[in-house]
Design an enzyme around this catalytic site. Structure first.
Site, PDB file in Angstrom:
ATOM      1  N   SER A 238       0.861  -1.304  -0.016  1.00  0.00           N
ATOM      2  CA  SER A 238       0.051  -0.185   0.017  1.00  0.00           C
ATOM      3  C   SER A 238       0.781   1.280  -0.056  1.00  0.00           C
ATOM      4  O   SER A 238       1.971   1.105   0.091  1.00  0.00           O
ATOM      5  CB  SER A 238      -0.911   0.010   1.222  1.00  0.00           C
ATOM      6  OG  SER A 238      -0.413   0.552   2.433  1.00  0.00           O
ATOM      7  N   LYS A 239       0.131   2.300   0.108  1.00  0.00           N
ATOM      8  CA  LYS A 239       0.847   3.572  -0.016  1.00  0.00           C
ATOM      9  C   LYS A 239       1.613   3.779   1.301  1.00  0.00           C
ATOM     10  O   LYS A 239       2.950   4.550   0.958  1.00  0.00           O
ATOM     11  CB  LYS A 239      -0.103   4.912  -0.225  1.00  0.00           C
ATOM     12  CG  LYS A 239      -0.476   5.106  -1.762  1.00  0.00           C
ATOM     13  CD  LYS A 239      -0.897   6.569  -1.832  1.00  0.00           C
ATOM     14  CE  LYS A 239       0.305   7.343  -2.694  1.00  0.00           C
ATOM     15  NZ  LYS A 239       0.924   7.071  -3.660  1.00  0.00           N
TER      16      LYS A 239
END
Ligand code: GLU
Length: 461
Positions: A238-239
């Site tokens: 994820s980011k």
């Protein structure tokens, strides 16, 4: 001919996971002198944007991947999809379903209450009566009612679902717009794709798409479902784990060849080889060798690869790339000296630019801690003597500067550090950086003396 494709939904930037699957598809097409096609899946007009399409194309351009022919936009093909919906209706392979939303909800509740899987019950499959009034029908495709829907996935192997798991799913909504699995299958078939390589988040769409292929008499392509990229802890990337937007890697100072090399190794391998030029990837890649399981993102590995590609990049190219990072040495006669002194010290172009700036810009102040450590004892005397020696030495090459340092070390019978540390802080303001002889060759005697005299003044003050 092998034909592969990338079929992004343009909802934002190009994700590195998307770049990896498209790289696999691209390599496979290139390896077989085939074609790599681009299809923009932009039927969700509310979520798709022109900018997102541009962002994808820009990222492709940056990494040097190109597609064959014109990009296909699903939003421009509604008439075509309509034609196939009508055809299936006419052939009795699809039918109109007049079930209202309320009825569908009720059916679901009943199925849930009985602990059954929720699925459409086929109530309009053989309907011949008068349709209820005021209901705009959806169109459903007749899925097989018994047996299995199977295919051999090129990565995962034999995959099959029970026919009972696939109901007569909707291919056209009540407003006439076609649904996802229907258009994907039509486009993949009409584009003549032989090999569909995509994320395994689509694995369970495939049986539905096979129903469409078979209803329309299209031949089913080979499927390869690639496991997702996980973070270093083995969870979904994820980011928070770092950059996921391909173009962010450009801004962070990565070279596209390093990113491609990194991505190809996330899920694919060839012996224990780590470094692959694009040509080698094309030569060696085969989707059959893609791992079954997910692979973990590893930033250190990417940095290591990037350092490798920076180190081996021709200076013309490096100088050009550095312009975006605020360093323009393209016309400098010291260009090669500068890059030789620094390129092994920068794992990214950002780091490389900062190493170069460290040399090119005289320190405006000395970090108190550095100064205290480096300028202690007889440092000021040593620096003074060094300046005198330099004035008489007429040095200009790295070797000549090195000789000056050696002679002061010999004359005063001191260790290298005794001159090295104060000299380094005088020249760079920093305790680390490139070799002193290289730095002086870049700066020249005049600038070297200027910086050292400034340090002497500072120490005396
Ligand atoms: N548009 C889909 C996505 O962006 C890909 C569909 C496919 O590869 O079949 O995830």
């Amino acid at each position: 001919m092998i034909r592969t494709r990338f079929a992004p939904s343009p909802t934002g930037y190009l994700h590195i996971g998307g770049l990896r699957t498209s790289l696999f598809s691209w390599l496979w097409a290139k390896k077989n002198q085939g074609e790599f096609l681009l299809r923009i899946e932009d039927t969700d007009l509310a979520r798709n944007s022109e900018e997102a399409v541009e962002a994808i194309l820009k990222a492709f351009d940056w990494v040097g991947m190109s597609y064959d022919g014109e990009a296909i936009f699903q939003s421009k093909r509604f008439d075509l999809y309509k034609k196939y919906i009508d055809q299936l209706l006419e052939e009795g392979k699809a039918y109109k379903c007049y079930m209202t939303k309320e009825e569908l909800d009720q059916l679901r509740e009943e199925q849930k209450a009985k602990g059954e899987r929720t699925r459409y019950d086929g109530r309009y499959r053989d309907f011949t009566g008068t349709p209820p009034e005021g209901v705009e029908p959806v169109v459903r495709i007749k899925a097989p009612q018994e047996g299995k829907i199977s295919f051999v996935d090129g990565i995962k192997g034999e995959f099959s679902v029970d026919a009972s798991e696939v109901d007569d799913f909707i291919i056209a909504r009540s407003d006439g717009t076609p649904t996802y699995n229907f258009v994907v299958a039509i486009d993949d078939a009409l584009m003549g794709l032989t090999d569909v390589i995509r994320g395994d988040d689509h694995l369970y769409n495939t049986p539905k798409q096979i129903v469409v292929y078979e209803a329309l008499g299209f031949s089913v392509p080979n499927f390869y479902h690639v496991a997702m990229i996980n973070n270093e802890q083995g969870r979904k990337l994820s980011k928070r784990d770092g950059a996921t937007d391909v173009m962010e890697y450009k801004a962070l100072g990565y070279l596209p060849e390093a990113l491609l090399n990194f991505l190809v190794r996330l899920g694919w391998s060839h012996g224990d080889q780590e470094i692959f030029s694009v040509e080698e990837m094309i030569e060696l890649f085969d989707p059959k060798d893609i791992n079954k399981s997910s692979s973990n993102y590893n930033l250190d590995k990417l940095l290591w690869l990037n350092a490798h590609y920076i180190k081996n990049k021709p200076h013309d190219d490096l100088a050009e790339l550095l312009v975006d990072f605020g360093v323009d040495i393209r016309d400098s006669d010291k260009r090669d000296l500068i890059l030789n002194a620094t390129k092994e010290r920068g794992k990214t172009l950002v780091e490389l630019a900062s190493q170069i700036n460290l040399i090119l810009n005289a320190p405006s102040e000395y970090n108190a801690k550095n100064a205290k450590k480096a300028f202690k004892g007889d440092a000021v005397e040593i620096l003074g003597e060094f300046v005198e020696m330099l004035k008489g030495a007429n040095a200009s090459t790295k070797e000549e500067y090195h000789a000056v340092i050696e002679s002061i070390v010999a004359k005063r019978e001191i260790g290298f550090g005794k001159i090295g540390q104060p000299l380094r802080v005088s020249l760079l303001g920093s305790m680390t950086g490139s070799g002193l002889d290289e730095i002086m060759a870049i700066l020249g005697t005049e600038e070297t003396i200027r910086r050292v005299e400034k340090a002497i003044e500072f120490i005396n003050a």
